[in-house]
Design an enzyme around this catalytic site. Structure first.
Site, PDB file in Angstrom:
ATOM      1  N   LYS A 106       0.821  -1.218   0.000  1.00  0.00           N
ATOM      2  CA  LYS A 106       0.000   0.000   0.000  1.00  0.00           C
ATOM      3  C   LYS A 106       0.858   1.273   0.000  1.00  0.00           C
ATOM      4  O   LYS A 106       0.370   2.345  -0.327  1.00  0.00           O
ATOM      5  CB  LYS A 106      -0.961  -0.021   1.178  1.00  0.00           C
ATOM      6  CG  LYS A 106      -1.997  -1.132   0.989  1.00  0.00           C
ATOM      7  CD  LYS A 106      -3.050  -1.177   2.050  1.00  0.00           C
ATOM      8  CE  LYS A 106      -4.153  -2.154   1.691  1.00  0.00           C
ATOM      9  NZ  LYS A 106      -3.695  -3.565   1.628  1.00  0.00           N
TER      10      LYS A 106
HETATM   11  C1  PLP Z   1      -4.315  -4.552   0.802  1.00  0.00           C
HETATM   12  C2  PLP Z   1      -3.533  -5.813   0.606  1.00  0.00           C
HETATM   13  C3  PLP Z   1      -3.904  -6.777  -0.347  1.00  0.00           C
HETATM   14  C4  PLP Z   1      -5.144  -6.659  -1.203  1.00  0.00           C
HETATM   15  O1  PLP Z   1      -5.085  -5.640  -2.150  1.00  0.00           O
HETATM   16  P1  PLP Z   1      -6.419  -5.084  -2.842  1.00  0.00           P
HETATM   17  O2  PLP Z   1      -6.007  -3.948  -3.661  1.00  0.00           O
HETATM   18  O3  PLP Z   1      -7.302  -4.670  -1.677  1.00  0.00           O
HETATM   19  O4  PLP Z   1      -7.010  -6.208  -3.601  1.00  0.00           O
HETATM   20  C5  PLP Z   1      -3.108  -7.908  -0.481  1.00  0.00           C
HETATM   21  N1  PLP Z   1      -2.013  -8.098   0.295  1.00  0.00           N
HETATM   22  C6  PLP Z   1      -1.636  -7.201   1.222  1.00  0.00           C
HETATM   23  C7  PLP Z   1      -0.451  -7.481   2.068  1.00  0.00           C
HETATM   24  C8  PLP Z   1      -2.372  -6.025   1.410  1.00  0.00           C
HETATM   25  O5  PLP Z   1      -1.983  -5.143   2.351  1.00  0.00           O
END
Ligand code: PLP
Length: 485
Positions: A106
């Site tokens: 993120k």
């Molecule tokens: C947020 C997240 C995801 C999922 O991503 P999306 O964009 O919500 O599908 C997968 N793995 C990790 C470690 C995350 O923090």
């Protein structure tokens, strides 16, 4: 460039306004009326930051000075200049998205969003400060705090469920520095914290503050187009790496397997394809919460099922908000999307027309993997490929294997790696050896000793860092807390 709501083409906003609004007024998500043109061949020659400036600039042309914003967002914050390196494991290529300031994927979007928001604010002549309110089950909170730390004109307040996040995740948040940040635990679970945040929005705080303290509320979650656009870049980056290594020729298609929760990450891959990148299949990988697997296979989305708590908590989700964007992009039909979202809201499920189901099935393939399978994959990938991956990445890897076995597709496969293995040390360590160690920081040390893979700097020193935000409040105190800060 014009964006409109997924539910109504009359709700329009230019790209800067769409970033400021987050959500369209009818509750829909903003989608581009027409997708921009990107010179793919030129883009693939560039550094990651130049690629980012080109792609985000094309998606959000009403936010000026994109090269400058990209530099400010990323310089010095990631472990490498290339931001998101790829590793050829000998089997699949892993795209490492976790080399940023909080070791979570993120970071790629949340380093960029503050720059986009503040510049959009200037462009639109908005005077008030922005207050970002976020409820987090772990990863988003820290990445948002780090992204917004000391950004002028923005304050951020993060609520997390008391006892509901891991020890490492809590330590990451409560040690956050910065003059514009607040972090507080809420008695209850994640839903209580999230409902509390929604109630604050509904309470109309903006109008109730004294003059001079006026602010606009906003969120940092992935429905904002300003969070989605930066994620398109790393698909181009991975493709460029395969080209450089001579593993593909220009124009060859590449498959991507994506550990999926809210459908933001994988949707960015679909947008990359729509912008002209030669993407083959997009593999949607889920854990035991396999609502998307069922949807992509049957055309019926049904959230009426229990939520399982898994070792890949960032994918423990029953309503994937960004799927709404895909439904629009593939059907072009806002009335249909409005009807389906209405059904999801009132009945908890919907079924898409056969034609749309088939169209989705040509672009995507879906599979799921439970906790035992993820643990087994971590062990196997370590033993056979000498690559240490986290629980989310393992899910993506396992489902990529399912896809290859079932389809016989021989195109190169890139697995997106969304977290450092050190963010989930308990699950990763116990996949590799029997352990009675329950302290997460000791588990990290043991994992490093066992594998030789270094603990990321931002996680290593955490235990010694000063705790700055130790408050715990009841959920009905959240509004008062926000009014005070
Ligand atoms: C947020 C997240 C995801 C999922 O991503 P999306 O964009 O919500 O599908 C997968 N793995 C990790 C470690 C995350 O923090």
């Amino acid at each position: 460039m014009l964006y409109h709501s997924t539910r109504n083409k009359n709700h329009i906003a230019d790209s800067a306004q769409a970033v400021l609004n987050g959500l369209a007024p009818d509750g829909g998500l903003y989608v581009p009326a027409v997708l921009p043109e990107v010179d793919v061949a030129a883009c693939l020659q560039e550094s990651t930051m130049d690629m980012a400036a080109r792609i985000i600039g094309a998606m959000l042309p009403d936010v000026p000075d994109m090269p400058e914003l990209v530099r400010r967002a990323y310089t010095g914050k990631f472990q490498t200049q290339e931001l998101t390196p790829t590793v050829d494991t000998g089997k699949f290529t892993v795209l490492e998205l976790f080399r940023g300031p909080t070791s979570a994927f993120k970071d790629v979007a949340l380093c960029m969003l503050p720059q986009l928001l503040t510049r959009a604010k200037t462009v639109k002549g908005m005077q008030e400060d922005i207050l970002i309110l976020t409820a987090t089950s772990g990863d988003t909170g820290k990445a948002a705090l780090a992204g917004f730390q000391d950004v002028d004109g923005v304050k951020i307040c993060v609520f997390y469920p008391d006892g509901g996040v891991s020890k490492v995740q809590r330590a990451q948040m409560v040690t956050q520095e910065g003059s514009n940040v607040a972090v507080c635990a809420v008695t209850g679970n994640f839903d209580d914290a999230q409902t509390g945040v929604k109630n604050i929005f509904a309470a109309g705080v903006e109008g109730r503050l004294p003059d001079g303290n006026r602010c606009r509320l906003s969120t940092a979650n992935s429905i904002n187009i300003g969070r989605l656009a930066p994620q398109i870049t790393y698909y181009f980056k991975a493709y460029a790496d395969l080209l450089k290594r001579g593993q593909i020729a220009m124009g060859d298609e590449v498959n991507f397997s994506v550990p999926t929760g809210n459908f933001g990450d994988i949707l960015a891959g679909y947008l990359a394809k729509k912008l002209g990148l030669p993407v083959g299949r997009l593999i949607c990988a889920s854990n035991a919460n396999n609502v998307l697997t069922d949807f992509i296979r049957t055309g019926t989305y049904d959230r009426r099922r229990p939520l399982h708590k898994t070792i890949s908590p960032s994918m423990d989700i029953l309503v994937s908000s960004n799927l709404e964007r895909l439904l629009y992009l593939m059907s072009g039909d806002t009335e249909l999307v409005a009807e389906l979202m209405g059904k999801l809201n009132t009945q908890g499920s919907y079924t898409v027309p056969e034609e749309l189901k088939n169209a989705i099935g040509e672009e995507f393939w879906a599979g799921c993997c439970d906790d035992a399978g993820a643990g087994e994959t971590i062990r196997k990938v370590w033993q056979e490929q000498n690559y240490l991956c986290d629980t989310h990445t393992a899910t993506g890897w396992a489902v990529a294997e399912q896809y290859v076995a079932e389809s016989g597709d021989t195109r190169p496969m890139v697995v997106l790696s969304t977290a450092s293995p050190y963010k989930f040390p308990a699950a990763v360590l116990s996949a590799l050896e029997e352990t009675t160690q329950t302290d997460e920081f000791r588990q990290m040390e043991r994992l490093e000793q066992l594998t030789g893979v270094p603990i990321p700097e931002n996680l290593r020193g955490l235990e010694q860092k000063k705790e700055r935000h130790t408050g715990v409040i009841e959920k009905d105190e959240m509004l008062r807390y926000v009014m005070e800060i």
